[in-house]
Design a protein around this motif. Structure first.
Motif, PDB file in Angstrom:
ATOM      1  N   LEU A 133       0.832  -1.196   0.000  1.00 42.52           N
ATOM      2  CA  LEU A 133       0.000   0.000   0.000  1.00 42.52           C
ATOM      3  C   LEU A 133       0.869   1.249   0.000  1.00 42.52           C
ATOM      4  CD1 LEU A 133      -2.631  -1.020   2.723  1.00 42.52           C
ATOM      5  CD2 LEU A 133      -2.709  -1.444   0.261  1.00 42.52           C
ATOM      6  N   SER A 134       0.295   2.349  -0.427  1.00 40.22           N
ATOM      7  CA  SER A 134       0.989   3.626  -0.415  1.00 40.22           C
ATOM      8  C   SER A 134       0.864   4.287   0.953  1.00 40.22           C
ATOM      9  CB  SER A 134       0.405   4.559  -1.471  1.00 40.22           C
ATOM     10  OG  SER A 134      -0.929   4.925  -1.121  1.00 40.22           O
ATOM     11  N   ARG A 135       1.696   5.286   1.177  1.00 43.20           N
ATOM     12  CA  ARG A 135       1.602   6.059   2.407  1.00 43.20           C
ATOM     13  C   ARG A 135       0.218   6.679   2.545  1.00 43.20           C
ATOM     14  NH1 ARG A 135       5.760  10.702   4.580  1.00 43.20           N
ATOM     15  NH2 ARG A 135       4.360  11.679   6.097  1.00 43.20           N
ATOM     16  N   GLU A 136      -0.319   7.200   1.466  1.00 46.13           N
ATOM     17  CA  GLU A 136      -1.633   7.826   1.494  1.00 46.13           C
ATOM     18  C   GLU A 136      -2.711   6.828   1.889  1.00 46.13           C
ATOM     19  OE1 GLU A 136       0.594   8.110  -0.942  1.00 46.13           O
ATOM     20  OE2 GLU A 136       1.203  10.183  -0.485  1.00 46.13           O
ATOM     21  N   THR A 137      -2.604   5.599   1.387  1.00 41.97           N
ATOM     22  CA  THR A 137      -3.606   4.584   1.716  1.00 41.97           C
ATOM     23  C   THR A 137      -3.537   4.206   3.192  1.00 41.97           C
ATOM     24  OG1 THR A 137      -3.520   3.719  -0.533  1.00 41.97           O
ATOM     25  CG2 THR A 137      -4.481   2.295   1.151  1.00 41.97           C
ATOM     26  N   TYR A 138      -2.320   4.050   3.712  1.00 40.94           N
ATOM     27  CA  TYR A 138      -2.191   3.769   5.153  1.00 40.94           C
ATOM     28  C   TYR A 138      -2.829   4.885   5.978  1.00 40.94           C
ATOM     29  CZ  TYR A 138       0.840  -0.367   5.070  1.00 40.94           C
ATOM     30  OH  TYR A 138       1.327  -1.633   4.923  1.00 40.94           O
ATOM     31  N   ALA A 139      -2.585   6.122   5.588  1.00 36.69           N
ATOM     32  CA  ALA A 139      -3.152   7.254   6.322  1.00 36.69           C
ATOM     33  C   ALA A 139      -4.666   7.252   6.240  1.00 36.69           C
ATOM     34  CB  ALA A 139      -2.588   8.564   5.780  1.00 36.69           C
ATOM     35  N   GLU A 140      -5.199   6.963   5.057  1.00 38.82           N
ATOM     36  CA  GLU A 140      -6.652   6.920   4.888  1.00 38.82           C
ATOM     37  C   GLU A 140      -7.275   5.808   5.715  1.00 38.82           C
ATOM     38  OE1 GLU A 140      -7.086   6.470   0.717  1.00 38.82           O
ATOM     39  OE2 GLU A 140      -6.497   8.543   0.242  1.00 38.82           O
ATOM     40  N   LEU A 141      -6.654   4.628   5.707  1.00 42.75           N
ATOM     41  CA  LEU A 141      -7.178   3.507   6.488  1.00 42.75           C
ATOM     42  C   LEU A 141      -7.139   3.818   7.986  1.00 42.75           C
ATOM     43  CD1 LEU A 141      -5.530   0.490   4.614  1.00 42.75           C
ATOM     44  CD2 LEU A 141      -7.967   1.033   4.696  1.00 42.75           C
ATOM     45  N   ALA A 142      -6.006   4.337   8.462  1.00 45.55           N
ATOM     46  CA  ALA A 142      -5.879   4.652   9.890  1.00 45.55           C
ATOM     47  C   ALA A 142      -6.885   5.711  10.312  1.00 45.55           C
ATOM     48  CB  ALA A 142      -4.459   5.109  10.207  1.00 45.55           C
ATOM     49  N   THR A 143      -7.134   6.671   9.434  1.00 44.49           N
ATOM     50  CA  THR A 143      -8.122   7.707   9.730  1.00 44.49           C
ATOM     51  C   THR A 143      -9.529   7.133   9.747  1.00 44.49           C
ATOM     52  OG1 THR A 143      -6.730   9.410   8.720  1.00 44.49           O
ATOM     53  CG2 THR A 143      -9.070   9.911   8.969  1.00 44.49           C
ATOM     54  N   ALA A 144      -9.839   6.290   8.783  1.00 42.57           N
ATOM     55  CA  ALA A 144     -11.195   5.737   8.651  1.00 42.57           C
ATOM     56  C   ALA A 144     -11.609   4.927   9.868  1.00 42.57           C
ATOM     57  CB  ALA A 144     -11.279   4.884   7.387  1.00 42.57           C
ATOM     58  N   VAL A 145     -10.663   4.215  10.478  1.00 41.07           N
ATOM     59  CA  VAL A 145     -11.013   3.361  11.621  1.00 41.07           C
ATOM     60  C   VAL A 145     -10.572   3.977  12.948  1.00 41.07           C
ATOM     61  CG1 VAL A 145     -10.855   1.300  10.183  1.00 41.07           C
ATOM     62  CG2 VAL A 145      -8.874   1.986  11.535  1.00 41.07           C
ATOM     63  N   GLY A 146     -10.004   5.177  12.905  1.00 49.36           N
ATOM     64  CA  GLY A 146      -9.561   5.819  14.143  1.00 49.36           C
ATOM     65  C   GLY A 146      -8.527   5.009  14.890  1.00 49.36           C
ATOM     66  N   LEU A 147      -7.621   4.370  14.160  1.00 46.69           N
ATOM     67  CA  LEU A 147      -6.646   3.479  14.797  1.00 46.69           C
ATOM     68  C   LEU A 147      -5.735   4.245  15.744  1.00 46.69           C
ATOM     69  CD1 LEU A 147      -5.473   0.602  14.959  1.00 46.69           C
ATOM     70  CD2 LEU A 147      -3.903   1.247  13.096  1.00 46.69           C
ATOM     71  N   ARG A 148      -5.645   3.765  16.967  1.00 54.48           N
ATOM     72  CA  ARG A 148      -4.752   4.334  17.974  1.00 54.48           C
ATOM     73  C   ARG A 148      -3.656   3.341  18.308  1.00 54.48           C
ATOM     74  NH1 ARG A 148      -6.479   8.753  20.947  1.00 54.48           N
ATOM     75  NH2 ARG A 148      -8.495   9.592  20.298  1.00 54.48           N
ATOM     76  N   GLY A 149      -2.521   3.876  18.733  1.00 52.78           N
ATOM     77  CA  GLY A 149      -1.434   3.023  19.169  1.00 52.78           C
ATOM     78  C   GLY A 149      -1.855   2.158  20.340  1.00 52.78           C
ATOM     79  N   ARG A 150      -1.342   0.956  20.380  1.00 55.62           N
ATOM     80  CA  ARG A 150      -1.723   0.013  21.435  1.00 55.62           C
ATOM     81  C   ARG A 150      -0.716  -0.024  22.579  1.00 55.62           C
ATOM     82  NH1 ARG A 150      -5.946   0.253  18.606  1.00 55.62           N
ATOM     83  NH2 ARG A 150      -7.291  -1.569  18.313  1.00 55.62           N
ATOM     84  N   GLY A 151       0.046   1.059  22.724  1.00 56.46           N
ATOM     85  CA  GLY A 151       0.911   1.200  23.883  1.00 56.46           C
ATOM     86  C   GLY A 151       0.239   2.052  24.931  1.00 56.46           C
TER      87      GLY A 151
END
Length: 409
Positions: free
Chosen positions: A43-61
């Protein structure tokens, strides 16, 4: 409930497992990993950013920082490395080393996939557990990644797991956080922009890249979809690592772990908070202080203040020794709690005073987290405080339900 593996540290999933999928038979070598999860898409950097934004992914630390914001803070080029922080030095946590040991390819997929997207030439896996390091090194022999991957051994001290301490070790320095708080996205490995996160975050990225945002969001809260890993410990019949949908009631998790119906609950580990009971608590970030995903049931057979005092002594011993609030403040709090245990009212008054002085003044988060743990203990265990002050004790022995290194799990 799905039991994935029967062993002293049982793996379970409430609902359909994702991170723990395919681990019923133990460690997933590359062939079984690919059979379970399928190939990792590029995946591209843009796609990773879009996916992380879409699901509100937060760090698990501990910080639960939004992944999309961390990606946005990186420059468009010149990123030095992607760093996997596997220095799981919180005594109660087992989830990250479990992933490194049993699902190393899932973690490496997330890290190397993101490194390629960011144009970072290397991935560094920082880990202090020997079995986890061995598993990652063995997994690398099975792979042919487009970026260089190195495994770096780190110390197991508590503060050595802090992000800036990990970067210091990787750069050949000591395993302590520097006094100046600079984000790794600005000055990380070799003092250049770096994406750093903990082990589970990279495993989540690998799952998200394969599933896409819609399928990833088919479980868990709408505001924070997906699953997360919880290490459940303490006065429970079935301790271990559980994968659950986000937002699951704390009562459900404790029921599956065979915890007693009464007793206080520690959420987030030794930098976390005590809760008087499980009723009405949903396990989600950032609403609950999950930290590294730790849930511990204290039970009713041990002296709560004695347990807290043992941990306070250990936390003070883990000081990096570089600032007064940590060196002197934590030592003072150990003394305060010791006097409180022996029925001295001055111990309680001094503890309240010192707890107001320590937070916000340290060179790293250790004094703040330790003070948060101790302050919530005084609040939740008020009845026990009164018993110790009025009768010289609560009548219960200290059974070591809260483990410290050198003791039993």
């Amino acid at each position: 409930m799905t039991i994935l593996q029967e062993n002293p540290l049982q793996l379970r999933a409430i609902g359909q497992p994702r991170l723990l999928a395919g681990l019923k038979e133990g460690r997933a070598e590359l062939h079984r990993h690919l059979w379970t999860h399928g190939p990792m898409p590029q995946l591209s950097r843009e796609t990773y950013a879009e996916l992380a934004t879409a699901v509100g992914l937060r760090g698990r630390g501990g910080a639960a920082f939004p992944v999309a914001l961390k990606l946005a803070d990186l420059p468009s080029s010149g990123i030095e490395a992607v760093v996997v922080n596997g220095s799981e030095s919180e005594p109660l946590s087992r989830k990250d080393r479990l992933l490194l040991t049993l699902a190393p390819h899932l973690v490496l997929d997330g890290a190397t996939g993101l490194a390629q997207a960011l144009g970072a030439p290397q991935v560094l896996v920082a880990v202090h557990d020997a079995a986890a390091a061995s598993s990652i090194r063995a997994a690398l022999l099975e792979r042919q990644d487009a970026v260089k991957v190195q495994v770096a051994d780190t110390p197991g001290r508590f503060v050595a797991g802090e992000a800036r301490a990990v970067l210091s070790v990787l750069d050949g320095g000591s395993a302590v956080p520097p006094g100046r708080r600079v984000l790794p996205t600005r000055k990380g490995y070799h003092r250049r922009p770096t994406f750093l996160s903990n082990v589970e975050t990279f495993a989540q990225l690998a799952v998200l890249a394969r599933l896409g945002s819609r399928e990833f969001s088919s479980t868990g809260l709408s505001s924070e979809p997906g699953t997360h890993l919880l290490t459940v410990a303490g006065a429970v019949d079935r301790p271990g690592v559980i994968e659950t949908p986000t937002g699951i009631p704390l009562e459900t998790v404790l029921q599956f772990a065979g915890a007693p119906q009464t007793g206080a609950i520690l959420i987030g580990g030794y930098h976390g908070r005590w809760l008087p009971q499980a009723t009405g608590v949903q396990l989600s970030r950032p609403d609950a202080p999950l930290g590294a995903g730790i849930v511990l049931a204290l039970g009713t057979d041990t002296c709560p203040l004695g347990e807290v005092h043992r941990v306070a002594e250990w936390l003070a011993s883990q000081s990096a020794g570089q600032c007064g609030p940590c060196v002197f403040g934590l030592a003072a709090l150990v003394d305060d709690f010791g006097r409180l245990l022996n029925g001295d009212p001055a111990g309680w008054h001094d503890a309240q005073r010192h707890l107001g002085l320590v937070p916000g003044r340290g060179a790293c988060a250790h004094p703040d987290g330790s003070a948060r743990f101790l302050a919530s203990a005084l609040e939740v265990f008020g009845e026990d405080v009164r018993s110790h002050l009025g009768a010289g004790g609560c009548g219960r022995a200290v059974r070591g339900v809260l483990p410290v290194p050198g003791g039993a799990w």
